[in-house]
Design a protein around this motif. Structure first.
Motif, PDB file in Angstrom:
ATOM      1  N   PHE A  32       2.975  -4.143  -2.169  1.00 46.67           N
ATOM      2  CA  PHE A  32       4.260  -4.828  -2.128  1.00 46.67           C
ATOM      3  C   PHE A  32       5.143  -4.177  -1.065  1.00 46.67           C
ATOM      4  O   PHE A  32       5.210  -2.950  -0.991  1.00 46.67           O
ATOM      5  CB  PHE A  32       4.937  -4.760  -3.502  1.00 46.67           C
ATOM      6  CG  PHE A  32       4.224  -5.575  -4.549  1.00 46.67           C
ATOM      7  CD1 PHE A  32       4.554  -6.910  -4.744  1.00 46.67           C
ATOM      8  CD2 PHE A  32       3.199  -5.016  -5.307  1.00 46.67           C
ATOM      9  CE1 PHE A  32       3.884  -7.668  -5.695  1.00 46.67           C
ATOM     10  CE2 PHE A  32       2.525  -5.771  -6.260  1.00 46.67           C
ATOM     11  CZ  PHE A  32       2.861  -7.106  -6.454  1.00 46.67           C
ATOM     12  N   VAL A  62       4.905  -5.699 -11.550  1.00 47.64           N
ATOM     13  CA  VAL A  62       4.546  -4.817 -10.434  1.00 47.64           C
ATOM     14  C   VAL A  62       4.347  -3.367 -10.887  1.00 47.64           C
ATOM     15  O   VAL A  62       3.382  -2.713 -10.480  1.00 47.64           O
ATOM     16  CB  VAL A  62       5.616  -4.891  -9.317  1.00 47.64           C
ATOM     17  CG1 VAL A  62       5.279  -3.926  -8.183  1.00 47.64           C
ATOM     18  CG2 VAL A  62       5.739  -6.320  -8.796  1.00 47.64           C
ATOM     19  N   LEU A  87      11.790  -6.055  -4.611  1.00 44.64           N
ATOM     20  CA  LEU A  87      11.340  -6.740  -5.825  1.00 44.64           C
ATOM     21  C   LEU A  87      12.509  -7.423  -6.520  1.00 44.64           C
ATOM     22  O   LEU A  87      12.308  -8.410  -7.244  1.00 44.64           O
ATOM     23  CB  LEU A  87      10.721  -5.723  -6.795  1.00 44.64           C
ATOM     24  CG  LEU A  87       9.547  -4.896  -6.268  1.00 44.64           C
ATOM     25  CD1 LEU A  87       9.139  -3.851  -7.306  1.00 44.64           C
ATOM     26  CD2 LEU A  87       8.364  -5.803  -5.948  1.00 44.64           C
ATOM     27  N   CYS A 118       3.562   0.072  -3.695  1.00 46.25           N
ATOM     28  CA  CYS A 118       4.809  -0.627  -3.370  1.00 46.25           C
ATOM     29  C   CYS A 118       5.695   0.316  -2.587  1.00 46.25           C
ATOM     30  O   CYS A 118       5.858   1.476  -2.979  1.00 46.25           O
ATOM     31  CB  CYS A 118       5.506  -1.052  -4.670  1.00 46.25           C
ATOM     32  SG  CYS A 118       7.090  -1.907  -4.442  1.00 46.25           S
TER      33      CYS A 118
END
Ligand SMILES: [Mn+2]
Length: 311
Positions: free
Chosen positions: A44, A62, A48, A73
């Protein structure tokens, strides 16, 4: 195919439904509450949270992926701002690193606060955001939220915590306008800007007047201010076709492919060049959530983009 394969996923901004649909399309399955793929890992690019309707659900998709090793991420500017919002200012009693007095700061963070304010979940989520690295260098590919910049990265690297994370001390410096740490974190998480000449200005997507424009830091050279600037079409024609003023921050990039988000792109997903792909196609508004399916190639290809608009 040798080595690992990655799906690099764009800025989710609380659009959990688009994320679930995209994970399905990419072949991920939910096993014991965690989305995973038998052969691939997700990455990612950050952001978010904020804007969308399902903030915590996004985190709850996530975070378990990251904690189980099914995904990584990086930190986006919205996670950075969330940490600063939640962190008391060490020198100004009652204040926070990101001012809560400014209505625009609260407005930008409202969707997230509506779900977590005054709950212990807020603290837990912020503690998790603090574990997110500013960038990932995986050898064959690199990932950052807004801008890969070797100079800022090498300068800040020795100050960072494990896994390229911001320490509490660095959070304070990164919130101090004008400090080099502030500049470095701004560059990596928000990109580089240049001041426009001749009193040129424009209004951004939130209606704020801007006298500076984002730079296409991925450009092969910076010989034309107009061609290296991300300003709206209405003002682009007025930007002169002159070289950018000499700027030590801007150097043609050398290295493996870089993936990033942040730029609210529209239209059908396309690589910037064979070495750069932005995976943010405005999922936070009405755009699709986009991923790039990377299979080991050093020359990135348009055919590797996958999108979901949540339908
Ligand atoms: Mn962003």
């Amino acid at each position: 195919m040798s080595g690992e394969a990655f799906d690099i996923i764009g800025d989710v901004h609380g659009q959990a439904w688009k994320l679930l649909c995209l994970l399905e399309i990419l072949g991920y399955r939910r096993i014991d509450g965690v989305w995973e793929h038998p052969e691939r890992k997700a990455i990612f690019v950050g952001d978010l949270i904020d804007r969308g309707p399902r903030q915590l659900e996004t985190i709850n998709i996530v975070r378990p992926m990251v904690e189980s090793g099914s995904a990584q991420c990086v930190l986006g500017n919205h996670e950075f701002n969330a940490i600063a919002w939640a962190t008391p200012h060490p020198e100004e009693p009652g204040e926070h690193l990101r001012s809560r007095r400014r209505a625009s700061n609260r407005a930008q963070h409202e969707a997230f606060l509506a779900e977590v304010e005054n709950t212990s979940t807020h603290d837990e989520v912020i503690a998790w955001f603090k574990t997110l690295p500013l960038w990932l260098d995986l050898g064959a590919i690199r990932v950052v939220h807004a801008c890969w910049n070797d100079a800022y990265m090498s300068r800040i690297k020795s100050h960072l915590g494990p896994n390229n994370t911001l320490t509490d001390d660095l959070m304070v410096l990164a919130s101090r306008d004008g400090h080099w740490v502030f500049e470095a974190v701004e560059a990596l998480c928000k990109g580089l800007e240049v001041i426009l000449p001749d009193d040129l200005s424009f209004h951004d997507k939130d209606g704020h007047q801007r006298r500076a424009a984002r730079v296409k830091w991925w450009a092969p050279d910076f010989s034309s201010l107009r061609n290296s600037t991300l300003a709206p079409g209405s003002v682009l024609a007025d930007i002169p076709n002159i070289p950018l003023p000499p700027d030590p921050r801007l150097k043609p990039y050398e290295g493996p492919p870089v993936f990033f988000g942040h730029y609210w792109r529209t239209g059908s997903p396309e690589v910037m060049t064979g070495k750069f792909a932005c995976v943010d196609y405005s999922a936070g508004k009405d755009g699709p959530l986009v991923a790039y399916r990377w299979e080991g190639e050093s020359e990135l290809k348009n055919a590797h983009f996958v999108s979901s608009d949540g339908s």
